[in-house]
Design an enzyme around this catalytic site. Structure first.
Site, PDB file in Angstrom:
ATOM      1  N   GLU A 118      52.015  64.924  30.871  1.00  0.00           N
ATOM      2  CA  GLU A 118      52.219  63.499  31.131  1.00  0.00           C
ATOM      3  C   GLU A 118      51.245  62.633  30.325  1.00  0.00           C
ATOM      4  O   GLU A 118      50.126  63.072  30.045  1.00  0.00           O
ATOM      5  CB  GLU A 118      52.081  63.207  32.630  1.00  0.00           C
ATOM      6  CG  GLU A 118      50.991  63.969  33.345  1.00  0.00           C
ATOM      7  CD  GLU A 118      51.151  63.902  34.868  1.00  0.00           C
ATOM      8  OE1 GLU A 118      50.465  63.071  35.461  1.00  0.00           O
ATOM      9  OE2 GLU A 118      51.955  64.657  35.430  1.00  0.00           O
ATOM     10  N   CYS A 438      47.666  29.422  -9.410  1.00  0.00           N
ATOM     11  CA  CYS A 438      46.524  30.357  -9.350  1.00  0.00           C
ATOM     12  C   CYS A 438      47.055  31.768  -9.606  1.00  0.00           C
ATOM     13  O   CYS A 438      47.997  32.208  -8.939  1.00  0.00           O
ATOM     14  CB  CYS A 438      45.869  30.263  -7.976  1.00  0.00           C
ATOM     15  SG  CYS A 438      44.714  31.596  -7.651  1.00  0.00           S
TER      16      CYS A 438
HETATM   17  S1  IVH Z   1      45.188  63.592  36.820  1.00  0.00           S
HETATM   18  C1  IVH Z   1      42.260  65.935  39.113  1.00  0.00           C
HETATM   19  N1  IVH Z   1      46.952  62.364  35.367  1.00  0.00           N
HETATM   20  O1  IVH Z   1      42.176  60.358  33.545  1.00  0.00           O
HETATM   21  C2  IVH Z   1      43.201  65.321  38.182  1.00  0.00           C
HETATM   22  N2  IVH Z   1      44.727  61.565  35.340  1.00  0.00           N
HETATM   23  O2  IVH Z   1      39.684  61.958  33.037  1.00  0.00           O
HETATM   24  C3  IVH Z   1      42.720  64.010  37.732  1.00  0.00           C
HETATM   25  N3  IVH Z   1      44.390  59.582  33.957  1.00  0.00           N
HETATM   26  O3  IVH Z   1      40.295  59.584  36.389  1.00  0.00           O
HETATM   27  C4  IVH Z   1      43.659  63.047  37.351  1.00  0.00           C
HETATM   28  N4  IVH Z   1      46.463  59.369  33.273  1.00  0.00           N
HETATM   29  O4  IVH Z   1      41.928  57.839  35.520  1.00  0.00           O
HETATM   30  C5  IVH Z   1      45.680  62.405  35.746  1.00  0.00           C
HETATM   31  N5  IVH Z   1      48.622  61.317  34.134  1.00  0.00           N
HETATM   32  C6  IVH Z   1      47.368  61.383  34.534  1.00  0.00           C
HETATM   33  C7  IVH Z   1      46.408  60.442  34.090  1.00  0.00           C
HETATM   34  C8  IVH Z   1      45.090  60.586  34.510  1.00  0.00           C
HETATM   35  C9  IVH Z   1      45.241  58.866  33.221  1.00  0.00           C
HETATM   36  C10 IVH Z   1      42.945  59.308  34.071  1.00  0.00           C
HETATM   37  C11 IVH Z   1      42.462  59.128  35.490  1.00  0.00           C
HETATM   38  C12 IVH Z   1      41.368  60.096  35.671  1.00  0.00           C
HETATM   39  C13 IVH Z   1      40.982  60.406  34.263  1.00  0.00           C
HETATM   40  C14 IVH Z   1      40.402  61.789  34.191  1.00  0.00           C
END
Ligand code: IVH
Length: 678
Positions: A118, A438
């Site tokens: 995703e 120019c």
């Molecule tokens: S899963 C335990 N899915 O990425 C799993 N996170 O670095 C944690 N984020 O704090 C999250 N898109 O803010 C997940 N499709 C997605 C995401 C996503 C953005 C961000 C989220 C999280 C950070 C982790």
């Protein structure tokens, strides 16, 4: 008291709330509104009026809560029932293959593991708590264990359901914690910054900062005015929800009324996940919001549980990050370029730096005001950004790297090419060289004239144009059509064969559509699209040249500034002479109306299913712009059905009626090539 309550318009309020929840869902989640915006506003106004008169009947679930609540004095912290962890990163395919190996080793299996991929949204993680179907609490991720309560702010986001939908009687869980990413899309970000500027407020450096600033408002009425959106991607603690996979979780969330990113794919092997990463990265520049990678998750919830987590991140997920699009480098010098219309553009000359695989040595600085606003000086260390094919630009100066030896830039008072006085008109951000002869302007006009979207003269590249202008063989675009072997062969590094090829290409370009001809002239404010509109509206140059600004402005798609510029262009003898000389050289203009018609002229479309690249509204606008019409139901009159994922009854009707069915990819191809259908 009971008597008094009986008189209250309880059912009226309930009905209005129900309707508003439904239409909010149709508009923000399904992207398929049933009623007009004004009808929605009317209902909302009525509800707010009733709630004001009968404050006893107010409810935190009410759609009226989207406008914001009384301000808070401070944020309260709250503990997450399950920690909100971070993600490990992967930077190349190999890191991902290693991740797959680690998982198999941990599970002590050689079986293929299936993943979900995703988009990693570049916003802020939030947790939404629903008790008995109502949103009762929302918080930021904070340090992962504790976050800040931002319930009132979250309520203002239209794509957050205030109460869970329960289609086909699915049971409302007693508790459901939903996790997702709050963000601001590109269009909303642009508008927000324009608004900040207009109100003399600081502008946000990027959509992520804007989303963060908007969520951390003590006054939710301010948040309500910010264009925040959310995609949900997971579940925290919950009761009553039976699912075996992450994908099932997402499907359930969708049923409850949450927005789930349409690019998510499931059932992928690790190789499939890598493929999916590539596909999403190709789409990245066309998405209406920022993403910074792709999150790959083990799909089976049982396996997720077996794998567990470290203190920092789950072992079952990884973020495959895109290559950095921002890097720091030194700004060596600021050069001033003179464009086709005489506009002076400062350009930053940078110490070469590799940004996402491309060697960057220059970045646009737009104009003098932009340099002042960002306080850019020669010698500064700067943060440079590139996105797709867009010209690199400077995001900001790294203040802490200043030595005191940096030099302030000022725009030259004279044109750096021809020495003519530079003029900056009132209300204009751009300084201009006013000498239309120019050499820099002539060169740029010639390059534009010969470019792909105009006369498309192959071989008439930058180097050749430079020589033609410097040797005064060409002083205007018309001179191109009077070039011959003799003149060309006199140029440096020009062989017989190259000269012949150029003459051939010039001959070939002599048959041209009216719109390309108009575009090629390089009239200020007339781009490719506007040239098409003009060519469609006016029969020929005589008709176009005879129109007054008010008449031109009355044409859909043309504003007052462009209208004035077009009018002025045709009032200059010099320009009329150039057009005449071009035509006298044997150029034939194709005024054929079919050629200048929009690609979808007269065609009726129906859109169905879930689209991945655009929203339905965007597709509708594109079709209408290209002269087509979008209808809501399939009939014999329908020319094309655009079918997205999970298309249903409309697809069946289209097949029965023999209506042509196209997918998003074909639609995009048609748009890109601008060819007519069939
Ligand atoms: S899963 C335990 N899915 O990425 C799993 N996170 O670095 C944690 N984020 O704090 C999250 N898109 O803010 C997940 N499709 C997605 C995401 C996503 C953005 C961000 C989220 C999280 C950070 C982790």
């Amino acid at each position: 008291m009971q008597k008094h309550i009986d008189k209250l318009p309880v059912s009226k309020i309930e009905l209005l709330r129900k309707k508003l929840h439904k239409h909010n869902y149709l508009y923000y989640i399904k992207d398929d509104p049933e009623i007009s915006d004004s009808e929605y506003d009317r209902m909302m106004k009525e509800l707010i009026g009733l709630e004001k008169t009968y404050p006893d009947l107010s409810s935190p679930d009410s759609p009226s809560m989207r406008v914001g609540a009384p301000p808070l004095s401070t944020f309260v912290t709250t503990e997450h029932s399950i920690p909100m962890l971070s993600l490990d990163n992967a930077f190349d395919d190999n890191d991902l293959l290693e991740f797959d190996k680690r998982i198999k080793k941990n599970l002590n299996t050689s079986d293929e593991i299936l993943y979900t991929a995703e988009p990693k949204l570049d916003g802020l993680a939030v947790e939404l708590v629903y008790e008995n179907g109502s949103l009762t609490k929302a918080s930021t991720r904070g340090d992962g264990t504790k976050g800040e309560l931002i319930t009132e702010n979250i309520r203002t986001i239209r794509s957050v359901p205030l109460i869970l939908q329960t289609p086909n009687g699915i049971k409302t869980p007693d508790l459901l914690e939903v996790r997702g990413e709050v963000f601001i899309g590109h269009a909303g970000f642009k508008k927000l910054n324009q608004n900040q500027l207009a109100n003399n407020l600081n502008i946000f450096a990027n959509p992520r900062n804007a989303a963060a600033g908007s969520l951390r408002q003590l006054n939710s009425k301010i948040t309500a005015k910010r264009p925040l959106g959310i995609f949900s991607y997971g579940i925290g603690k919950t009761t009553d929800i039976l699912a075996e996979s992450h994908w099932e979780y997402l499907c359930i969330l969708k049923k409850f009324g949450f927005r789930i990113n349409p690019l998510i794919k499931s059932g992928l092997t690790i190789k499939g996940a890598i493929e999916c990463y590539k596909k999403i990265s190709e789409k990245r520049d066309f998405l209406p919001y920022d993403i910074d990678g792709v999150v790959i998750k083990v799909d089976s919830l049982k396996l997720q549980q077996l794998l567990g987590a470290t203190s920092r991140s789950p072992r079952w997920a990884i973020a495959y990050k895109f290559a950095a699009v921002q890097e720091t480098t030194k700004l060596i010098n600021i050069e001033v370029q003179v464009g086709r219309t005489g506009a002076l553009t400062p350009v930053a000359i940078l110490a070469p730096v590799n940004i996402a695989g491309v060697n960057v040595t220059r970045a646009t600085l737009h104009n003098e005001d932009e340099i002042k606003r960002k306080d850019i000086k020669t010698g500064d260390t700067v943060l440079v950004q590139r996105a797709g094919d867009v010209i690199p630009e400077i995001v900001k100066v790294i203040d802490s790297m200043r030595t005191g030896n940096e030099k302030t830039f000022s725009m030259p008072a004279k044109c750096p090419v021809c020495g003519t006085e530079v003029v900056r008109e009132k209300n204009e951000a751009v300084a201009r060289c006013v000498n239309t002869n120019c050499p820099a302007q002539v060169k740029e006009r010639l390059k534009h004239f010969a470019s792909k979207a105009a006369f498309d003269i192959e071989g008439l590249g930058d180097k050749l144009v430079e020589q033609l202008v410097e040797k005064k063989i060409c002083t205007s675009c018309a001179d191109i059509f009077y070039l011959n072997m003799e003149k060309l062969k006199a140029l440096d590094r020009m062989g017989e064969l190259s000269a012949k090829n150029i003459i051939k290409a010039i001959e070939k370009s002599k048959k041209i559509s009216f719109s390309r001809f108009i575009y090629g002239l390089g009239i200020r404010h007339v781009g490719e699209n506007m040239a098409k509109i003009l060519a469609k509206k006016y029969k020929n140059f005589d008709e176009l040249a005879s129109r007054h600004p008010e008449e031109i402005e009355a044409v859909e798609g043309i504003g007052p500034v462009a209208a004035e510029s077009i009018f002025n262009y045709f009032r200059q003898d010099k320009n009329l002479k150039i057009i005449n000389r071009i035509i006298e050289s044997g150029v034939t203009v194709v005024y054929d109306s079919i050629k200048t018609k929009g690609a979808f002229e007269g065609k009726t479309f129906v859109i169905t299913g879930t689209l991945e690249t655009w929203t339905r509204n965007q597709v509708k606008k594109i079709i209408e712009f290209a002269g087509g019409h979008v209808s809501s139901s399939v009939s014999r009159k329908t020319n094309y059905l655009i079918a997205g994922k999970s298309a249903g009854s409309k697809l069946v009707s289209a097949k029965t009626l023999g209506v042509k069915i196209i997918n998003e990819e074909i639609f995009q191809k048609i748009l890109e090539t601008s060819t007519e259908l069939e």
